[in-house]
Design an enzyme around this catalytic site. Structure first.
Site, mmCIF file in Angstrom:
data_model
loop_
_atom_site.group_PDB
_atom_site.id
_atom_site.type_symbol
_atom_site.label_atom_id
_atom_site.label_comp_id
_atom_site.label_asym_id
_atom_site.label_seq_id
_atom_site.Cartn_x
_atom_site.Cartn_y
_atom_site.Cartn_z
ATOM 1 N N GLY A 29 0.798 -1.233 0.000
ATOM 2 C CA GLY A 29 0.000 0.000 0.000
ATOM 3 C C GLY A 29 0.814 1.258 0.000
ATOM 4 N N CYS A 30 1.990 1.265 -0.632
ATOM 5 C CA CYS A 30 2.674 2.550 -0.723
ATOM 6 C C CYS A 30 3.317 2.793 -2.064
ATOM 7 C CB CYS A 30 3.607 2.792 0.433
ATOM 8 S SG CYS A 30 4.860 1.723 0.859
#
Lengths: 102, 135, 110
Positions: free
Chosen positions: C108-109
């Protein structure tokens, strides 16, 4: 409004009911669905807990889940209100937050 | 500016017997990007997630317990452990990871992230939440 | 997929991340950068080494904002900005630097 606590596990298999009753504040609501409706019956080993809960909380049970499991409404602990799916949705909107005990 | 909401992640499962604990931790870390008011609660077997000295070499799975120490980097400093759950398992706070954070407003003073709270206190905390996630 | 270096082959996933973290070494990091057309200087290494230390300690790759804050704290305020990190790693600081550091792709980055 405070929190609507939802329990869906049998009290004879999981400790969700006990944990919920330990943590739920007075005045919050408890809704029994799926296998948790077995907790709603009279004369079980957990009936005393439910009777005590009715004094502190609004307690509901989902009627279609009772019917599906052959639990007659007349065997439900006094003070528990039965709701249908529409009632379930209404409860979820009436309370500030929903806590679903896994 | 959207309103900041209170998010509580409730953890009630032991760490390595199922995927819940790791999944919860990942959701917490990803969710931290949204700048909400996040707190974590450890109840029932969930308290085992925070045990010190976990070593998973022998069971061939990742030991994610050091990751709880990174939570303060993500500004997650409110970690509630239910006292009754600890006591039922014969545990004390000293048996848990020493999680700390540095308070910028008090010259980076080191503070405990973990607060051991009674059922009564934790009930109040749950009551104040806007969103509750369960694992 | 794989990356070749000095006659040896190292397994990677489809985005070029090392499958076995234990395969990593400095030369492999430089080789991965060369594949992206980049040359690693001491500023890159500062970040890569920080990421490896962070992973070693916490078993995760930090999110960008955590990385930015930590780099600033450790290496000076002028380096603790996403502008600085994006100049070093134009494909996204966490993503690209993690790849060279031999870490799994951060969840998630960017």
């Amino acid at each position: 409004m405070s929190v609507l606590h939802i329990i869906n596990k049998s009290p004879f298999e999981k400790n969700s009911l006990d944990t919920c009753l330990r943590l739920a504040k007075k005045g919050s609501a408890i809704l029994l669905i799926e296998d948790a409706i077995y907790a709603a019956q009279k004369n079980t080993a957990v009936a005393d807990k439910i009777i005590a809960a009715v004094a502190r909380h609004s307690v509901f049970a989902l009627a279609p889940d009772l019917d599906a499991r052959g639990i007659d409404e007349s065997t439900v602990v006094d003070g528990i209100s039965l709701v249908d799916y529409e009632g379930f949705v209404r409860l979820a909107t009436e309370y500030h937050a929903v806590q679903s005990w896994l | 500016m959207p309103q900041i909401k209170k998010f509580l992640y409730v953890n009630r499962k032991a760490p390595h017997g199922s995927i819940y604990a790791l999944e919860s931790l990942e959701v917490v870390l990803v969710g931290a990007a949204f700048d909400q008011d996040v707190s974590l609660a450890f109840i029932d077997d969930g308290v085992y997630q925070l045990m010190l000295n976990q070593n998973t070499n022998g069971i061939g799975v990742k030991n994610f317990s050091p990751t709880y120490r990174a939570l303060s980097d993500y500004d997650i400093n409110q970690i509630y452990v239910e006292k009754e759950s600890l006591e039922l398992r014969g545990l004390k706070q000293e048996d848990l990871l020493p999680l700390t954070w540095e308070d910028e407003d008090e010259d980076w003073a080191e503070k405990d992230s973990i607060q051991v709270v009674s059922s009564e206190e934790l009930g109040d905390i749950i009551d104040k939440q806007d969103i509750i996630f369960n694992f | 997929m794989s990356i070749e270096l000095d006659g040896k082959s190292y397994e990677t996933d489809e985005e070029g991340y090392l499958v076995n973290m234990g395969d990593w070494n400095d030369a492999l990091a430089s080789a991965m950068a060369r594949e992206d057309g980049a040359e690693l200087d001491s500023n890159h290494w500062e970040v890569i080494n920080f990421l490896r230390d962070y992973y070693e300690e916490y078993q995760i790759a930090p999110a960008v904002r955590v990385l930015t804050k930590a780099i600033g704290k450790r290496m000076g305020k002028e380096k603790g900005t996403s502008k600085y990190l994006y100049e070093l790693f134009p494909y996204g600081p966490a993503k690209q630097a993690c790849k060279y550091a031999g870490l799994p792709k951060p969840t998630g980055c960017v």
